[in-house]
Scaffold this motif. Structure first.
Motif, PDB file in Angstrom:
ATOM      1  N   SER A  83       2.039   8.641  -6.371  1.00 32.98           N
ATOM      2  CA  SER A  83       2.609   9.699  -5.538  1.00 32.98           C
ATOM      3  C   SER A  83       2.906  10.947  -6.362  1.00 32.98           C
TER       4      SER A  83
ATOM      5  N   ILE B 213      -1.485   5.229  -0.507  1.00 31.92           N
ATOM      6  CA  ILE B 213      -2.086   5.896  -1.668  1.00 31.92           C
ATOM      7  C   ILE B 213      -3.409   6.550  -1.277  1.00 31.92           C
TER       8      ILE B 213
ATOM      9  N   SER C  69      -7.751  -3.793  -3.906  1.00 32.07           N
ATOM     10  CA  SER C  69      -6.351  -4.095  -4.207  1.00 32.07           C
ATOM     11  C   SER C  69      -6.018  -5.536  -3.825  1.00 32.07           C
TER      12      SER C  69
ATOM     13  N   PRO D 167       1.609  -4.986  -4.989  1.00 29.89           N
ATOM     14  CA  PRO D 167       1.471  -3.650  -5.573  1.00 29.89           C
ATOM     15  C   PRO D 167       2.802  -3.196  -6.180  1.00 29.89           C
TER      16      PRO D 167
ATOM     17  N   ILE E 167      -4.574  -1.029  -7.616  1.00 26.45           N
ATOM     18  CA  ILE E 167      -3.217  -0.704  -8.025  1.00 26.45           C
ATOM     19  C   ILE E 167      -2.656  -1.883  -8.795  1.00 26.45           C
TER      20      ILE E 167
ATOM     21  N   ILE F 165       1.024  -0.167   0.874  1.00 25.05           N
ATOM     22  CA  ILE F 165       0.982   0.723  -0.291  1.00 25.05           C
ATOM     23  C   ILE F 165      -0.424   1.256  -0.577  1.00 25.05           C
TER      24      ILE F 165
ATOM     25  N   TRP G  21       3.149   2.840  -7.591  1.00 27.43           N
ATOM     26  CA  TRP G  21       3.076   3.656  -6.369  1.00 27.43           C
ATOM     27  C   TRP G  21       3.758   4.999  -6.618  1.00 27.43           C
TER      28      TRP G  21
END
Length: 433
Positions: A76, A25, A43, A67, A288, A21, A72
């Protein structure tokens, strides 16, 4: 030796379900290779620390913090809208830092005022089982695409990757039947799979980094940018994260009870407060947001590792890896297909946990209605293209574009209505007698 292998297995499980993830990102926001490594580092640092905080101060359970898929989705969503709304990708990332800080405060306030305990009552066995099924269905797309060698929507299936992934899965199930090493399936499967991919020339090159040690930076993208327009969205996201937390903790408690492991069941307030602190950490360290991962239940059920100590050591390993860019770059080079294939049996076993939750439901008639309606709605939503929600308000889009979230909400609402009607009907018949 048993403790070492168990700890390494936890560390690898956390890595395999956490690295993809942040990398995705970083790609969406156009971060350069070293900036990507730093983002992955921060992260991992936050996720490892979050797991330790929950184990020592929160729910006191061996549950991985990973995460959050919801965050996420927000990343996005704003990767496309952010440049228009806020001016650039970096400005968008500053706004998202503010979103994490705000979510952390909301989490803590909900916990302090006792709302977490009230919401926890909504997560009956029926709702928890439905949530687990929807989660596996939602993740299955990523798993299958990864094991088919699909790197993009227009890519072709790589037969060699598919064949090797199939071999890893079969080998993983085979490892489980070997008495002395069956509990270390993930560790051996990832090691075996990585060697297999290297032999066939399918392994990735390790990104070269010049820095040996790199402490996580605070506000790496700049100071948080306050944006009142995202407050409503953050409130809804926080409530949904809270629901995810409750479902995960509950199912892990059930798994531990089946293994006759005593666990505390009245630590919702502490768990909520620590979850808030974890969101604050994500904001401070420009990472995140973390959330308890339901796959931990499948991991425990598959490996039979019920002790907290291996998880604690595994989390410390993750923090250690996050401080050294060469280590981070090395583990980030594990082929996605290897990771997905190695942990495939764990997530597949979650379906069994969901069915066990259904067995605990008292009213099977209501369960069948709730499951039918919510699964139909949730799974159907997963087939709607994400672009179809581009013109909707971000808050509404974040709910309707996520089949897991939408289906879980439908399950809670539907069961509440049916239970209320059933109770009223029963009372009416009783009074008429």
């Amino acid at each position: 030796m048993k403790l070492i292998f168990s700890s390494l297995q936890w560390a690898l499980f956390i890595l395999m379900s956490s690295v993809v993830i942040p990398v995705a990102i970083a790609s969406d926001y156009g971060l350069h290779s070293f900036d990507t490594i730093e983002f992955v580092q921060r992260s991992l640092f936050v996720l490892g620390l979050a797991g330790l905080l929950q184990t020592f101060l929160g729910h006191h359970l061996p549950i991985q913090e990973g995460p959050a898929g919801l965050w996420w989705g927000v990343f996005s969503l704003y990767a496309g809208l952010g440049a228009i709304l806020f001016g650039s990708h970096i400005e968008t990332l500053r706004v998202l830092q503010y979103a994490f800080l705000l979510s952390g405060v909301i989490f803590i306030l909900l916990s302090v005022f006792g709302l977490v305990e009230k919401i926890a009552k909504l997560f009956t066995p029926a709702v928890t089982g439905i949530y687990l099924i929807l989660m596996v269905i939602q993740l299955s797309g990523s798993f299958v695409q990864g094991m088919f060698g699909l790197e993009g929507p227009d890519d072709m299936i790589h037969t060699n990757v598919l064949l090797l992934s199939f071999i890893i899965i079969i080998t993983s199930y085979g490892f489980r039947k070997i008495p002395k090493i069956g509990h270390y399936t993930v560790l051996f499967s990832i090691s075996f799979g990585w060697v297999l991919f290297y032999i066939f020339g399918l392994s990735q090159q390790v990104t070269k980094v010049d820095t040996f040690i790199n402490l996580p930076k605070i506000f790496a993208f700049g100071l948080p940018r306050l944006e009142p327009s995202i407050i409503i969205m953050v409130i809804f996201i926080t409530l949904l994260l809270l629901a995810n937390m409750l479902a995960t903790v509950r199912v892990v408690q059930q798994v531990l009870k089946r293994h006759e492991v005593a666990c505390e069941t009245n630590r919702w307030k502490q768990t909520g407060i620590v979850s808030g602190v974890n969101q604050l950490l994500a904001g401070f360290f420009s990472a995140i947001g973390a959330v308890p991962v339901s796959g931990s239940a499948g991991f425990i059920a598959t490996t039979k590792i019920t002790s907290k100590l291996p998880f604690i050591i595994g989390s410390f390993i993750i923090i250690f890896i996050s401080l050294f860019p060469p280590f981070t770059a090395f583990v980030a080079a594990i082929p996605k297909a290897v990771g997905y294939a190695a942990i495939f049996p764990i997530f597949a076993s979650i379906i069994g946990l969901a069915l066990q939750e259904f067995e605990a439901a008292e009213n099977k008639r209501i369960l069948f209605h709730v499951a039918g309606i919510s699964l139909f709605a949730g799974i159907g939503t997963m087939f709607i293209p994400s672009d179809a929600f581009s013109d909707m308000p971000p808050t509404l889009a974040s709910i309707l574009s996520n089949g897991l979230v939408f289906g879980a909400i439908v399950a809670v609402v539907t069961e509440t209505i049916l239970m209320k009607r059933g109770k009223e009907f029963k009372e009416k018949n009783t009074s008429s007698l």
